[in-house]
Design a protein around this motif. Structure first.
Motif, mmCIF file in Angstrom:
data_model
loop_
_atom_site.group_PDB
_atom_site.id
_atom_site.type_symbol
_atom_site.label_atom_id
_atom_site.label_comp_id
_atom_site.label_asym_id
_atom_site.label_seq_id
_atom_site.Cartn_x
_atom_site.Cartn_y
_atom_site.Cartn_z
ATOM 1 N N PHE A 74 0.718 -1.223 -0.152
ATOM 2 C CA PHE A 74 0.068 -0.018 -0.103
ATOM 3 C C PHE A 74 1.034 1.284 -0.101
ATOM 4 C CE2 PHE A 74 -4.273 -1.355 0.461
ATOM 5 C CZ PHE A 74 -4.172 -2.683 0.675
ATOM 6 N N VAL A 83 1.603 3.435 -2.182
ATOM 7 C CA VAL A 83 0.838 4.574 -2.717
ATOM 8 C C VAL A 83 0.160 5.333 -1.684
ATOM 9 C CG1 VAL A 83 -0.695 5.490 -4.248
ATOM 10 C CG2 VAL A 83 1.157 3.815 -4.904
ATOM 11 N N GLN A 84 -0.345 4.457 -0.648
ATOM 12 C CA GLN A 84 -1.588 5.232 0.066
ATOM 13 C C GLN A 84 -0.674 5.613 1.363
ATOM 14 O OE1 GLN A 84 -5.830 3.729 1.926
ATOM 15 N NE2 GLN A 84 -4.057 2.448 2.623
ATOM 16 N N VAL A 85 0.348 4.964 1.600
ATOM 17 C CA VAL A 85 1.196 5.551 2.872
ATOM 18 C C VAL A 85 1.777 6.593 2.286
ATOM 19 C CG1 VAL A 85 3.369 4.897 4.051
ATOM 20 C CG2 VAL A 85 1.856 3.204 3.692
ATOM 21 N N ALA A 120 0.584 8.887 0.269
ATOM 22 C CA ALA A 120 -0.471 9.742 -0.025
ATOM 23 C C ALA A 120 -0.872 10.544 1.432
ATOM 24 C CB ALA A 120 -1.818 9.136 -0.470
ATOM 25 N N VAL A 121 -0.941 9.805 2.419
ATOM 26 C CA VAL A 121 -1.197 10.078 3.685
ATOM 27 C C VAL A 121 -0.151 10.754 4.561
ATOM 28 C CG1 VAL A 121 -1.982 9.268 5.993
ATOM 29 C CG2 VAL A 121 -3.108 8.483 3.946
ATOM 30 N N MET A 122 1.192 10.159 4.518
ATOM 31 C CA MET A 122 2.242 10.740 5.284
ATOM 32 C C MET A 122 3.125 11.617 4.372
ATOM 33 S SD MET A 122 3.907 7.529 7.193
ATOM 34 C CE MET A 122 5.353 8.454 8.073
ATOM 35 N N ILE A 160 -5.026 0.086 -5.182
ATOM 36 C CA ILE A 160 -3.824 0.658 -4.659
ATOM 37 C C ILE A 160 -2.439 -0.004 -4.942
ATOM 38 C CG2 ILE A 160 -2.448 1.159 -2.363
ATOM 39 C CD1 ILE A 160 -5.192 2.583 -2.345
ATOM 40 N N LEU A 218 -7.003 9.911 -2.156
ATOM 41 C CA LEU A 218 -6.066 9.558 -1.225
ATOM 42 C C LEU A 218 -5.308 10.709 -0.488
ATOM 43 C CD1 LEU A 218 -4.555 6.117 -2.219
ATOM 44 C CD2 LEU A 218 -6.688 6.407 -0.904
ATOM 45 N N ARG A 219 -4.789 11.454 -1.546
ATOM 46 C CA ARG A 219 -3.949 12.817 -1.269
ATOM 47 C C ARG A 219 -4.862 13.967 -0.744
ATOM 48 N NH1 ARG A 219 -1.407 10.328 -5.687
ATOM 49 N NH2 ARG A 219 -2.749 11.281 -7.168
ATOM 50 N N ARG A 226 -6.133 11.798 3.459
ATOM 51 C CA ARG A 226 -4.991 12.545 3.901
ATOM 52 C C ARG A 226 -5.419 13.514 4.951
ATOM 53 N NH1 ARG A 226 0.661 14.320 2.396
ATOM 54 N NH2 ARG A 226 1.226 16.062 3.622
ATOM 55 N N VAL A 274 -6.988 11.724 8.004
ATOM 56 C CA VAL A 274 -5.998 10.898 8.533
ATOM 57 C C VAL A 274 -5.218 11.994 9.703
ATOM 58 C CG1 VAL A 274 -4.031 9.559 8.781
ATOM 59 C CG2 VAL A 274 -6.135 8.786 7.245
ATOM 60 N N TYR A 332 0.135 8.002 12.999
ATOM 61 C CA TYR A 332 0.097 7.316 11.616
ATOM 62 C C TYR A 332 0.360 5.804 11.696
ATOM 63 C CZ TYR A 332 -0.434 12.040 9.846
ATOM 64 O OH TYR A 332 -0.767 13.501 9.647
ATOM 65 N N PHE A 338 -2.394 2.832 10.286
ATOM 66 C CA PHE A 338 -1.825 2.072 9.426
ATOM 67 C C PHE A 338 -1.943 0.577 9.866
ATOM 68 C CE2 PHE A 338 1.209 5.198 7.395
ATOM 69 C CZ PHE A 338 0.125 5.825 6.722
#
Lengths: 206, 206
Positions: free
Chosen positions: A169, A171-173, A175-177, B112, B123-124, B128, B131, B153, B157
């Motif tokens: 994941f 891409v998602q990680v 996108a979020v971080m 994903i 997601l972005r 984001r 979260v 975070y 996850f």
DNA sequence: CGCTAATTTTACCAGCTGGTCAAATCAACG
DNA sequence: CGTTGATTTGACCAGCTGGTAAAATTAGCG
């Protein structure tokens, strides 16, 4: 007689496997095409087929190689070592594999999500056996009072899922971080989590 | 004027989405074919195209619907509630979704792994944002001394990865554990893990 | 160099793929 | 029951797909 591998064979087989890994890991078996793999490997399609007679064989070769590497870390758990450190070490090895071999992790994920048509037997055979053995080890640690009571199967699943998440994941990680490298802090988190989970707690007994 | 949906339209659109979910979740976008989806939906291919003009549109419709449901549980976390119970409740909701909507989970995973070509923006953007907000809430709980220090975070996850694992890697879970239903024990494990992680530990202060 | 086996290319194919089009059929409303 | 719009079908298509066959080229060895 047996060592008939030429220099060119080695080079091209390696290029094909690398290309196959890249393509299959992103699109899955059915979503990948020989043209894509051939292009990625820098070969023509018939030339690719000269080395691997079919799409299936490339995929199988990749999964064979993967399975060994994938299971190796669990074999390194030492039943005579310190329980907490052994499990943390295992989690660390798995996380490092996700960091260094993200495409392999995604290839594996794709194969499983698709129903494991190729490696189902290995999962129900060797994997099941080694997990069972590891579960016994963990149960023994619990029985000896060296770690907190815990369901060993779910403990192992949680190590697998968390560590592979950072590859699968990715891409998602990101996108979020954001662009920051998640691995150092992930390792701290994992170690911390396992330590708190496994270490004797204060008052509560059950 | 706006409510032009006939009974037949509703029925067939629902059948197509259900079929698309089943097929896309297993084979990914590129590995799935309209013929497969049409057959699964009990329609001819041109008839399917009559309702959704392209393969892409079916996929997009599914992901749109999915994204809402997928993010909903995190919005239910109450910053004024009890921290441990709020986070355990969140984990429980996610696990229940994996149990009740495994195909949706796999659809998401496929998207994903493939690089999130369709939902990358969401997601972005929205993900984001929510979260980040949840992370602030958790940080505040830590600052108030109500839970143990933790990287919010990676905590999130790990809840995502563990809960989704039981849907996405279902085949592997069954291969290792056998036919027994893993969800009841998984829920115990998760709750236990979060409780131990978040609850104040004995001696150590840092 | 000259020979042989390994490698690569060119041309090709049948079946599948996403999708079109027009004709046929059906539902439902007056 | 007729008509109109919604629905379904059958025939079709260009491009892609996994793969083949044979000719052309190249590598390596004596």
């Amino acid at each position: 007689m047996t060592k008939t591998e030429t220099r060119i064979q080695k080079k091209n087989q390696a290029a094909i496997l690398a290309a196959g890994l890249k393509v299959f890991s992103q699109y899955g078996f059915r979503g990948s095409t020989l043209d894509q793999i051939a292009k990625e490997a820098g070969l023509s399609k018939p030339n690719l087929i000269y080395y691997f007679a079919s799409k299936d064989l490339i995929y199988k070769a990749l999964l064979d190689r993967l399975l060994e590497n994938w299971m190796e870390p669990i074999y390194q758990i030492d039943a005579t070592g310190d329980p907490v450190e052994e499990l943390i070490g295992y989690a660390r090895r798995k996380l490092t594999m996700s960091q260094n071999y993200p495409a392999e992790s995604r290839l594996f994920a794709n194969e499983i999500i698709q129903g494991a048509p190729q490696i189902g037997d290995a999962l129900r055979g060797e994997l099941r056996r080694v997990v069972k053995k590891t579960a016994s080890t963990i149960d023994a640690w619990v029985a000896a009072g060296r770690i907190q009571p815990v369901n060993p199967y779910h403990l192992i699943f949680s190590i697998w899922s968390i560590t592979q998440h950072y590859a699968d994941f990715d891409v998602q990680v990101k996108a979020v971080m954001g662009p920051e490298d998640p691995f150092p802090s992930a390792q701290d988190y994992l170690e911390n989590m396992l330590r708190r989970m496994l270490t004797a707690s204060p008052g509560a007994s059950g």
